[in-house]
Design a protein around this motif. Sequence first.
Motif, short mmCIF file in Angstrom:
data_model
loop_
_atom_site.label_atom_id
_atom_site.label_comp_id
_atom_site.label_asym_id
_atom_site.label_seq_id
_atom_site.Cartn_x
_atom_site.Cartn_y
_atom_site.Cartn_z
N ASP A 86 -11.92 1.58 -36.44
CA ASP A 86 -11.10 0.22 -36.68
C ASP A 86 -9.57 1.09 -38.06
O ASP A 86 -8.46 0.89 -37.64
CB ASP A 86 -11.83 -0.91 -37.78
N LYS A 116 -4.59 -4.78 -33.88
CA LYS A 116 -5.02 -3.32 -33.18
C LYS A 116 -5.40 -3.88 -32.16
O LYS A 116 -6.09 -2.90 -31.99
CB LYS A 116 -5.48 -2.80 -34.37
N ASP A 117 -5.76 -5.10 -32.02
CA ASP A 117 -6.30 -5.73 -30.78
C ASP A 117 -6.81 -4.54 -29.27
O ASP A 117 -4.89 -5.14 -29.27
CB ASP A 117 -7.50 -7.13 -31.42
N LYS A 135 -7.50 3.48 -35.66
CA LYS A 135 -7.16 2.73 -34.60
C LYS A 135 -4.51 2.49 -35.00
O LYS A 135 -4.39 2.17 -36.49
CB LYS A 135 -7.26 1.07 -34.34
#
Length: 341
Positions: free
Chosen positions: A225, A186-187, A228
């Motif tokens: 988060d 997800k980053d 995401k």
Amino acid sequence: MITNYKIETFKRPSDEWVKLLNKFDDANIYQTTEFAENSNYGKNIEHFVISKDNKILGIALVRIFILPILKRGTAYIRWGPLWKLKDSAINLDNLTLVLTALWNEYVTKRKLHLNIFPNIFKEKDNNLIPVLTGIGFNLKEYDNPYQTIYLDLSPSLKELKKNFRKKWRYELNKSCKNELTITRGKDAKYFDEFLKLYKEMHQTKQFVEHINVESFKKMQQSLPDSLKMDVFLAYHEDEPIAALVGTNIGEIGIYLLGASARKGRELGASYQLQWYMLSWLKESGCKYYDLGGIDPEGAPGVTRFKAGLGGTILTSYGEFGAVTNTMSKGLVLLGEKLKSK
């Protein structure tokens, strides 16, 4: 009868709104604050909450566009309102109450045109149309209505794979012999890799872009988060060759974006990415997989690829509008023209 409802506006993404989204099976990325902020009407957002006897019945993220001076305009809801509470039986009375409250607030009280694009389809949601039209919403007819493909995830993975079209299953099996590595994250680095592949693919194919992929990157940066998007990357010999972006908010997982380099297309990486996405959605509890829209005439190759997973083609009803007088309707049309510039 509606006993009470309230509207709250959160200036920035709020933990409270995330908690509310998590109460609904029909929650989706288009009802997040972050999606709205990176879309048209993104500067004026309201979070609508309706409750009865202190129990929440439905919510909606509403984008508002007001014409200067005249102070008239439109309120727009995409893939909402949300009314299917988790661990509860489907209750059309709840939907009626939510839609009535929205009408009372935005049409009757504020004299706005209320435009709703619910996530409903002709093949499975006929029972919802009397609710909408009974309140007063009118269906907007489109020459080319939105279509997509839904895959029911209730069968086992073995059964799902068996239901793939023969050629699609063959291509998947062939791709699995190419020693690809699939990762998910997800980053920012994952999304940056996707963008590189997307830009390379666009430069090669020169297709018409219908979405702004950069806006999705901005959205990803601001989403909490838990909401995401997930990016799946396919590597061959440590080189990224294809990517897929999806979301698993609510009971329907959605394929949002995809890209592949020439090497990825040669090695059939997209077949493996779809298989990993499907498996992940099923494992995470999603009931359906929405393959993110099809265009049989404009993009027949993509349509055939998505149809190969063996899902059901669905046609959206489209948008439903609520307007009380011709003057408001004229102002709305003018506002749409101004918005498109």
